[in-house]
Each structure stands twice: as structure tokens, then as C-alpha cells.
Design an enzyme around this catalytic site. Sequence first.
Site: not given
Length: 293
Positions: A134, A148, A152
Site C-alpha cells: 500500500s 490514488y 490505498k
Amino acid sequence: MSNVWFITGSSRGLGRSLTTAVLAHGDQVAATARNPEQLNDLVAEYGSRILPLTLDVTDTAQVEQAVAAALTHFGHLDVVVNNAGFGIIGAAEAYSEEQVRSQLETNLHAPIAVTRAVLPHLRERRRGHILQISSGGGRVGNPGVSIYQAAKFGLGGFSEALAKEVAPLGIRVTCVEPGGFRTDWAGASMSYAPEVAGYETTVGALKHMFQSGAYVPMGDPDKAAQVLLALVAHPKPPLHLLLGSDSLGLVQQAEADRSAELEEWIPVSRSTDHDAAENFLDTDLGKQFLKGK
């Protein structure tokens, strides 16, 4: 005892460093990449201990084929590393629909798909370790990387729930959360959304830092690879592992801020309970959730 690894995104960056370290350690690896010919030098050196596999992680059928091919070649898997991914910078409103979907498919749906594909095998063997690569950005939100980080954060939530599901089966899960590493994540593999007026001091500042070369990552991917090798041998690996002092510092500050905000708003949080409700942690559901800690 040697392990068999399955690593996505193994041809460059952290994936390449880890693949190389795994082989040098004497283990075997199914190394997946969009362009597996980039692994030819490792094949020449290590022969059948490395199985290069073509894999677009966003293609679920290819994921299942790659897992099947690895099992056919090696007979079993011990460690699965969901490493493939890429970053993008832009204001939340500026991303195209394709850019949003690409981020979520590559950085969230793909590791879920790989995990689901390997779980029946790991469950049958009653052992295995899944490493989800991650980011510290999966614990701290920052301007310019909202999509993004949405992926994650989602991967972190999936991994926490998964860890509690599979612990009784002898399967371990670790969400690895690096800061910036000296790979091409911030360089050639980084993409950008169109600029939108009004974000010059937030998104714009981050974009300038990356494109100007002013940003120099602190992390060494070869050192990270050695940490991950040691991690899978640890008898009690963590659910979350931060890598890098930058990731550590940002998460420590974010956790302190969250804790302070939580304490401030506790009376409001409790105020919405029904008058007849008991303490949630004393209920059957609360006890069930606590059992999974």
C-alpha cells in the site's frame, strides 16, 4: 526452508528489488509483469527458480491464469505480494473518468482480485502470507493524490478485514505502507490530470515538486526488500508496517490529530444512540467484532 513467492509488478521498482532479493536468498518466485522479458537477466542467472509471467493485473482472467501457471510450475505458493501499481497527481475534479477507473482498477481492484485468486489454495494448505504493498498515503490524505489515496485507503480496509477472516486458517496479512522510495514511481511511471485554476498552492505545488526534480525520495528499495524477506520469517508479523521515516512521521502526526478530534467529539458521537441502547461493546455484535482483533 525456502518459500515460493508470487510477486506482481516484478520488473521494476520495489518489485524488481524484492524479486532479486528473493532469488538471492534461495527462494523461488513467480514474477509477473506486463513485459516479462525485462526479467531475462534473472532467468539467465537463476533458471527455473524464477517463472516470468505476463500479467496485466487489471485483467481478472489473466490473474487467474497466472496463479494457475505458478501453481502448476511450483506446486504451491507461500508468499503473495501485491506490488503492481502507479501514481497520479491532480485535483479531484480534474481527473478524467478513465483516470479514476484506472487508478481504482490497478491499485485496489487488482490486489483484491489476486488475493481472491490465491485464497482457495492458501486456505487448503492452512498457511501463507499476503503482503499488500500500500502506501503511507493509505493512512494519511494529502492534496493532489486523492484518487490514488482512495485506492490505498480501500486496500488498507480490505486488508484489515481480510486478516481477521483468514487468521484462523493460518494465513497472515500485512499491509506494507512505504513512503517515497528511489524508484520511478515519482518519475516515469507518474501521470497527471489536467490543471484546474484555483489549486496552484496545493495540487500545483506538489506537481511542480515532482516535475522539477526537487523531490528526492528517502527510501532505498533494496533495503525495503530485505525487510520484507525478514518479515515473512517473523513469527508474529504486523498487520500494518510503515517503511521510511517520512511515512512514519506523517502517520504519527495524522494519528495524533485523529485521536484529538475523536476525543473532542465523543459527546456528539454518543448523543445519537437510542435511549434504550446498551453499550455497543457489550452487545453480541460488539463482542464478535472484538474477537476478531
